[in-house]
Scaffold this active site. Structure first.
Site, PDB file in Angstrom:
ATOM      1  N   LYS A   1     -10.697  12.310   8.204  1.00  0.00           N
ATOM      2  CA  LYS A   1     -10.284  11.836   9.523  1.00  0.00           C
ATOM      3  C   LYS A   1     -10.323  12.994  10.516  1.00  0.00           C
ATOM      4  O   LYS A   1     -10.094  14.131  10.133  1.00  0.00           O
ATOM      5  CB  LYS A   1      -8.836  11.324   9.466  1.00  0.00           C
ATOM      6  N   ASP A  17       1.417   6.146   5.734  1.00  0.00           N
ATOM      7  CA  ASP A  17       0.463   5.176   5.188  1.00  0.00           C
ATOM      8  C   ASP A  17       0.998   4.521   3.908  1.00  0.00           C
ATOM      9  O   ASP A  17       0.286   3.749   3.270  1.00  0.00           O
ATOM     10  CB  ASP A  17      -0.884   5.882   4.940  1.00  0.00           C
ATOM     11  N   LYS A  75       0.849  -1.200   0.000  1.00  0.00           N
ATOM     12  CA  LYS A  75       0.000   0.000   0.000  1.00  0.00           C
ATOM     13  C   LYS A  75       0.881   1.246   0.000  1.00  0.00           C
ATOM     14  O   LYS A  75       1.727   1.420   0.872  1.00  0.00           O
ATOM     15  CB  LYS A  75      -0.907  -0.013   1.238  1.00  0.00           C
ATOM     16  N   ARG A 111      -7.604  -0.668   0.666  1.00  0.00           N
ATOM     17  CA  ARG A 111      -8.112  -1.888   0.040  1.00  0.00           C
ATOM     18  C   ARG A 111      -8.520  -1.629  -1.411  1.00  0.00           C
ATOM     19  O   ARG A 111      -8.415  -2.513  -2.252  1.00  0.00           O
ATOM     20  CB  ARG A 111      -9.276  -2.451   0.872  1.00  0.00           C
ATOM     21  N   ASP A 138     -12.343   6.722   3.418  1.00  0.00           N
ATOM     22  CA  ASP A 138     -11.162   6.487   4.255  1.00  0.00           C
ATOM     23  C   ASP A 138     -10.717   5.017   4.224  1.00  0.00           C
ATOM     24  O   ASP A 138      -9.635   4.687   4.683  1.00  0.00           O
ATOM     25  CB  ASP A 138     -11.470   6.924   5.698  1.00  0.00           C
TER      26      ASP A 138
HETATM   27  N1  BES Z   1      -4.566   4.098   6.909  1.00  0.00           N
HETATM   28  C1  BES Z   1      -5.737   3.826   7.648  1.00  0.00           C
HETATM   29  C2  BES Z   1      -5.519   2.788   8.754  1.00  0.00           C
HETATM   30  C3  BES Z   1      -4.533   3.141   9.837  1.00  0.00           C
HETATM   31  C4  BES Z   1      -4.945   3.786  10.991  1.00  0.00           C
HETATM   32  C5  BES Z   1      -3.213   2.771   9.716  1.00  0.00           C
HETATM   33  C6  BES Z   1      -4.037   4.085  11.976  1.00  0.00           C
HETATM   34  C7  BES Z   1      -2.301   3.048  10.728  1.00  0.00           C
HETATM   35  C8  BES Z   1      -2.711   3.716  11.856  1.00  0.00           C
HETATM   36  C9  BES Z   1      -6.828   3.304   6.723  1.00  0.00           C
HETATM   37  O1  BES Z   1      -6.817   3.798   5.425  1.00  0.00           O
HETATM   38  C10 BES Z   1      -8.138   3.678   7.323  1.00  0.00           C
HETATM   39  O2  BES Z   1      -8.391   4.839   7.452  1.00  0.00           O
HETATM   40  N2  BES Z   1      -8.948   2.682   7.701  1.00  0.00           N
HETATM   41  C11 BES Z   1     -10.200   2.921   8.309  1.00  0.00           C
HETATM   42  C12 BES Z   1     -11.181   1.909   7.748  1.00  0.00           C
HETATM   43  C13 BES Z   1     -12.604   2.166   8.153  1.00  0.00           C
HETATM   44  C14 BES Z   1     -13.125   3.413   7.462  1.00  0.00           C
HETATM   45  C15 BES Z   1     -13.419   0.965   7.770  1.00  0.00           C
HETATM   46  C16 BES Z   1     -10.042   2.759   9.812  1.00  0.00           C
HETATM   47  O3  BES Z   1      -9.283   1.912  10.243  1.00  0.00           O
HETATM   48  O4  BES Z   1     -10.676   3.512  10.536  1.00  0.00           O
HETATM   49 ZN    ZN Z   2      -4.942   4.455   4.720  1.00  0.00          ZN
HETATM   50 ZN    ZN Z   3      -7.881   5.639   5.225  1.00  0.00          ZN
END
Ligand code: BES
Ligand code: ZN
Ligand code: ZN
Length: 463
Positions: free
Chosen positions: A242, A253, A230, A316, A312
């Site tokens: 966020k 990220d 990624k 994926r 967000d």
């Molecule tokens: N990059 C984030 C996940 C993340 C969070 C990595 C903190 C490292 C530290 C990812 O893209 C994300 O935002 N995921 C969301 C998914 C949700 C919207 C289903 C999350 O984890 O809140």
């Molecule tokens: Zn992310």
């Molecule tokens: Zn994200």
């Protein structure tokens, strides 16, 4: 950092501090026969496991740095603790060396150096390395540690200076001196290929997306292992923005992508007799008038449509196209590495990455590799029952559960989404969000950790 060898402590120069272990928890710097000795408390020798040796190696460097000591000497024999005495010497030597190097790193490129310079270890002398395999192991560990620190440097660089185009440029620089081939697809190339998933996420940013392809040939023929990382150079969340605090670390990220770049460079430098391909979809996830919206439906490279319910959950989406692209190489294994979910940290804390696969054999192998490398991993299930949750309302697959319940099984939903694009080859997903930054007690500088490069190297060696 330089690593040298000596046959006995008697031959050491005066300015080199000798490291000795004590069976209590204290740390001392003493003067013995005109020479500085760094006494490190380790507790009982018979309690030291492989896991503890990793931390111990870092503690030695960390303590020396704290005391302003720049040159140290360690005796290899001191590390042959009862519980790991039967470890292969080369492997143990490599493990020690790589962790010395990792503990020495700090991200200070943007800091004005103090007059006396930043605290760094200049030289480690290894005494009593009776077997040539130890020397080989040390040199290998040095290489691994240095490459991991380069990976950390990429991940630590602020988002404004690490855009997709710069990341692609850094990939080209990283492979210099190796026989790795690099190919970069730009936005136009991706549009021609119909990589609608990557393009959809990238839409909101002024910074053009890139799709980085690295190819290392270490074997004449045989199907490659594909590593997909990624490469979100900054994740603001997009229109599903966020909260301010959650955004602070999101320049990292692209840690999965950076790990893939430097794992492949290591495969080349270690001359592994394998074929390895790296795929890194690199985008910036930003809110703007041009952004993809919640409700938008993207047509992925696979032909399947992705219903975006939360912008967000972008990792994926871009990986979906990378996993489809991987099919071109007829891989014998595909591993994706991503800072995919905050949910993985809720489940595991910061000590282990989550792994998800449909293969029991691969699950067992990865757990073993994790234990040996120090890049610990723990499995989550991908049972058919979980597939329902990611069915779209109006598209084929939804990027978060269409019933809106994101509190349940966040790690599994991420893995299950990716699995929809990875059904044509053996596959493992590593959700490395827990290991993006160090846990308390890791003895690593704040910022990126370089995980899971150590696991990936063992994988490339053994699989
Ligand atoms: N990059 C984030 C996940 C993340 C969070 C990595 C903190 C490292 C530290 C990812 O893209 C994300 O935002 N995921 C969301 C998914 C949700 C919207 C289903 C999350 O984890 O809140
Ligand atoms: Zn992310
Ligand atoms: Zn994200």
């Amino acid at each position: 950092m330089k690593i040298t060898f000596a046959t006995s402590s008697g031959t050491l120069k005066k300015e080199i501090a000798e490291v000795e272990f004590r069976e209590d928890d204290l740390v001392f710097v003493t003067l013995k026969e005109n020479r500085q000795t760094l006494e490190i408390g380790i507790g009982k020798r018979e309690d030291i496991t492989r896991r503890k040796v990793i931390i111990l190696a870092r503690k030695i460097v960390d303590t020396a740095k704290k005391h302003g000591i720049k040159k140290i000497a360690v005796d290899f024999n001191d590390f042959l603790f009862p519980k790991i005495a039967n470890t292969d010497w080369k492997d143990l030597a490599s493990l020690l060396a790589q962790n010395f190097v990792l503990a020495d790193y700090e991200f200070n490129r943007y800091k004005t150096p103090p007059e006396e310079g930043f605290k760094r270890i200049e030289e480690i002398t290894v005494i009593s390395a009776p077997d040539p395999s130890i020397k080989k192991g040390v040199l290998k560990g040095l290489l691994i540690g240095e490459e991991m620190n380069k990976c950390r440097e990429l991940a630590n660089t602020p988002g404004g200076e690490m855009t997709p185009v710069i990341l692609a440029q850094k990939a080209k620089e990283a492979v210099k001196g190796t026989n790795i081939r690099v190919k970069i697809l730009n936005k136009k190339d991706m549009a021609a290929l119909k990589m609608g998933a990557v393009l959809g996420v990238a839409q909101g940013s002024q910074n053009e997306p890139q799709f980085i392809i690295l190819e290392y040939r270490g074997a004449a023929s045989s199907a490659p292992i594909v590593l997909a990382g990624k490469g979100v150079t900054f994740d603001s969340g997009g229109l599903s923005l966020k909260p301010a605090d959650s955004m602070l670390e999101m320049h990292m990220d692209m840690s999965g992508g950076a790990a893939v770049i430097h794992a492949i460079v290591l495969a080349a430098k270690l001359q592994l007799k394998k074929n390895v391909v790296g795929l890194i979809p690199a985008v910036e996830n930003m809110p703007s008038g041009g952004s993809y919206r919640p409700g938008d439906i993207l047509k992925s490279l696979s032909g399947k449509t992705i219903e975006v319910l939360n912008t967000d959950a972008e990792g994926r989406i871009i990986l979906a196209d990378a996993l489809t692209y991987a099919e071109k190489f007829k891989p014998r294994l595909v591993v994706d590495i991503a800072t995919l979910t905050g949910a993985s940290m809720i489940a595991l804390g910061e000590h282990a990455s989550a792994i998800l696969t449909r293969s029991e054999e691969l699950e067992m192998l990865f757990r073993k590799l994790g234990e040996e490398s120090g890049d610990y991993v723990w499995p989550f299930p991908l049972w058919d029952e979980y597939e329902d949750a990611i069915k779209g309302n109006n598209g084929d697959i939804a990027n978060i559960p269409a019933n809106g319940n994101t509190r349940y099984a966040g790690v599994i939903n991420g893995g299950m989404f990716l699995y929809q694009f990875a059904k044509n080859y053996p596959w493992v997903h590593i959700d490395m969000a827990p290991r993006m930054t160090p846990a308390k007690g890791d003895m690593l500088a704040k910022g990126a950790t370089g995980a899971p490069i150590q696991l990936l190297i063992k994988l490339l060696e053994e699989y």
